[in-house]
Design a protein around this motif. Sequence first.
Motif, PDB file in Angstrom:
ATOM      1  N   SER A   4       2.273  -2.632   2.544  1.00 37.87           N
ATOM      2  CA  SER A   4       2.748  -2.949   4.012  1.00 37.87           C
ATOM      3  C   SER A   4       4.194  -2.193   4.123  1.00 37.87           C
ATOM      4  N   VAL A   5       4.983  -2.183   2.992  1.00 38.83           N
ATOM      5  CA  VAL A   5       6.221  -1.248   3.110  1.00 38.83           C
ATOM      6  C   VAL A   5       5.965   0.194   3.097  1.00 38.83           C
ATOM      7  N   LEU A   6       4.999   0.435   2.237  1.00 44.97           N
ATOM      8  CA  LEU A   6       4.651   1.954   2.436  1.00 44.97           C
ATOM      9  C   LEU A   6       4.200   2.678   3.667  1.00 44.97           C
ATOM     10  N   SER A   7       3.351   1.677   4.525  1.00 44.03           N
ATOM     11  CA  SER A   7       2.915   2.106   5.698  1.00 44.03           C
ATOM     12  C   SER A   7       4.145   2.098   6.666  1.00 44.03           C
ATOM     13  N   LEU A  25      -7.340  11.177  -1.674  1.00 45.47           N
ATOM     14  CA  LEU A  25      -6.247  11.944  -1.046  1.00 45.47           C
ATOM     15  C   LEU A  25      -5.000  11.422  -1.636  1.00 45.47           C
ATOM     16  N   LEU A  26      -4.870  10.156  -2.084  1.00 48.13           N
ATOM     17  CA  LEU A  26      -3.513   9.386  -2.582  1.00 48.13           C
ATOM     18  C   LEU A  26      -4.136   8.511  -3.706  1.00 48.13           C
ATOM     19  N   PRO A  27      -3.351   8.807  -4.915  1.00 46.98           N
ATOM     20  CA  PRO A  27      -3.596   8.232  -6.142  1.00 46.98           C
ATOM     21  C   PRO A  27      -3.470   6.660  -6.127  1.00 46.98           C
ATOM     22  N   PRO A  28      -4.191   5.895  -6.814  1.00 52.42           N
ATOM     23  CA  PRO A  28      -3.927   4.408  -6.882  1.00 52.42           C
ATOM     24  C   PRO A  28      -2.580   4.082  -6.991  1.00 52.42           C
ATOM     25  N   GLY A  29      -2.490   2.801  -6.579  1.00 47.65           N
ATOM     26  CA  GLY A  29      -0.996   2.156  -6.814  1.00 47.65           C
ATOM     27  C   GLY A  29      -0.978   1.456  -8.146  1.00 47.65           C
ATOM     28  N   ARG A  30      -0.177   0.856  -8.733  1.00 46.75           N
ATOM     29  CA  ARG A  30      -0.098   0.032 -10.101  1.00 46.75           C
ATOM     30  C   ARG A  30      -0.651  -1.131  -9.590  1.00 46.75           C
ATOM     31  N   PRO A  31      -1.709  -1.368 -10.270  1.00 48.16           N
ATOM     32  CA  PRO A  31      -2.214  -3.091  -9.957  1.00 48.16           C
ATOM     33  C   PRO A  31      -1.155  -4.183 -10.301  1.00 48.16           C
ATOM     34  N   VAL A  32      -0.889  -5.090  -9.493  1.00 46.38           N
ATOM     35  CA  VAL A  32      -0.261  -6.308  -9.662  1.00 46.38           C
ATOM     36  C   VAL A  32      -1.302  -7.391  -9.852  1.00 46.38           C
ATOM     37  N   ASN A  33      -2.363  -7.506  -9.232  1.00 47.74           N
ATOM     38  CA  ASN A  33      -3.282  -8.438  -9.331  1.00 47.74           C
ATOM     39  C   ASN A  33      -4.627  -7.821  -8.700  1.00 47.74           C
ATOM     40  N   ALA A  34      -5.540  -8.641  -8.485  1.00 47.80           N
ATOM     41  CA  ALA A  34      -6.791  -8.242  -8.262  1.00 47.80           C
ATOM     42  C   ALA A  34      -6.770  -7.649  -6.833  1.00 47.80           C
ATOM     43  N   THR A  35      -5.999  -8.291  -5.979  1.00 49.19           N
ATOM     44  CA  THR A  35      -5.951  -7.589  -4.573  1.00 49.19           C
ATOM     45  C   THR A  35      -4.733  -6.956  -4.202  1.00 49.19           C
ATOM     46  N   GLU A  38       1.170  -1.708  -6.407  1.00 43.57           N
ATOM     47  CA  GLU A  38       2.622  -1.543  -6.098  1.00 43.57           C
ATOM     48  C   GLU A  38       2.472   0.164  -6.042  1.00 43.57           C
ATOM     49  N   TYR A  39       3.259   0.677  -5.121  1.00 42.64           N
ATOM     50  CA  TYR A  39       3.498   1.998  -4.714  1.00 42.64           C
ATOM     51  C   TYR A  39       4.891   2.499  -4.943  1.00 42.64           C
ATOM     52  N   ASP A  40       5.010   3.807  -5.311  1.00 42.56           N
ATOM     53  CA  ASP A  40       6.228   4.239  -5.358  1.00 42.56           C
ATOM     54  C   ASP A  40       6.725   5.499  -4.724  1.00 42.56           C
ATOM     55  N   GLU A  41       7.839   5.931  -4.601  1.00 44.66           N
ATOM     56  CA  GLU A  41       8.380   7.332  -4.120  1.00 44.66           C
ATOM     57  C   GLU A  41       7.403   8.230  -3.913  1.00 44.66           C
ATOM     58  N   GLY A  42       6.658   8.557  -5.418  1.00 42.11           N
ATOM     59  CA  GLY A  42       5.397   9.861  -5.126  1.00 42.11           C
ATOM     60  C   GLY A  42       4.461   9.545  -4.359  1.00 42.11           C
ATOM     61  N   HIS A  43       4.137   8.144  -4.149  1.00 47.02           N
ATOM     62  CA  HIS A  43       3.071   8.046  -3.037  1.00 47.02           C
ATOM     63  C   HIS A  43       3.605   8.193  -1.669  1.00 47.02           C
ATOM     64  N   LEU A  44       4.633   8.061  -1.313  1.00 44.84           N
ATOM     65  CA  LEU A  44       5.377   7.939  -0.025  1.00 44.84           C
ATOM     66  C   LEU A  44       5.450   9.689   0.203  1.00 44.84           C
ATOM     67  N   ARG A  45       5.745  10.345  -0.831  1.00 44.20           N
ATOM     68  CA  ARG A  45       5.961  12.006  -0.496  1.00 44.20           C
ATOM     69  C   ARG A  45       4.238  12.345  -0.602  1.00 44.20           C
ATOM     70  N   ARG A  46       3.435  11.983  -1.324  1.00 50.33           N
ATOM     71  CA  ARG A  46       2.081  12.392  -1.165  1.00 50.33           C
ATOM     72  C   ARG A  46       1.451  11.998   0.145  1.00 50.33           C
ATOM     73  N   LEU A  47       1.884  10.718   0.654  1.00 48.64           N
ATOM     74  CA  LEU A  47       1.381  10.355   2.134  1.00 48.64           C
ATOM     75  C   LEU A  47       1.947  11.449   3.095  1.00 48.64           C
ATOM     76  N   ARG A  48       3.028  11.850   3.108  1.00 52.12           N
ATOM     77  CA  ARG A  48       3.728  12.884   3.979  1.00 52.12           C
ATOM     78  C   ARG A  48       3.000  14.197   3.771  1.00 52.12           C
TER      79      ARG A  48
END
Length: 217
Positions: A4-7, A25-35, A38-48
């Motif tokens: 939600s924050v990444l969005s 097109l976007l690498p997976p985030g770091r799993p926290v649990n089954a659902t 977590e995403y980081d600044e690299g994901h934000l840069r890639r989304l752009r």
Amino acid sequence: MRLSVLSERSGISTATIKYYLREGLLPPGRPVNATTAEYDEGHLRRLRLVRALIQVGGVPVATAREVLGYVDDDSLDHRARLGGAMWALPQDTGPAGPDEEDPAAASARAEVDRLLELLGWECARGSAAVSPAHRSLVAAVAALRRLEYPWDAERMAPYAELMREVARRDLDFMETYGSVAERTEVAVAAAVLFPPALLALHRLAQQEETSRRYGTG
């Protein structure tokens, strides 16, 4: 950050982000649990970058995936990653492309090749047979020659030198970023976003120079 924050930070809906994840097109985030991930600044840069490719540049998803494959390929050196990503981007070969049977196209091709020799652009000459940019230039010069504009190597050379300076500045900007992946991402985004800006600057410059020479009104 959560999805939600990444969005929110990227301005891209969660549904679209999930689609980009499914399409690779976007690498997976770091799993926290089954659902949750977590995403980081690299994901934000890639989304752009993905947004620049698809939403601004109109690049098809499959092509964007190929371009990003070069960005992420650590087995390639800097030149190969950058060159592969640039080559994978769609290329404009003009309204109809050069007609191999058209005498104007043959004449234009010879003039473009003479230009590259005059400039000493060995890399461009070596890739001319398969280069989309070379075909695009040939098509444009052929169209000018059909209209009887004397667009020869000598007339093109000053423009080419100006564009070489633009290329130098492109690379200077790219090299302000640290990693090879970041530099390649910047180069890809610039390849999509800079041409419209340069075209607009060209037209503004023409407007300004016309006013200086011939007056306003």
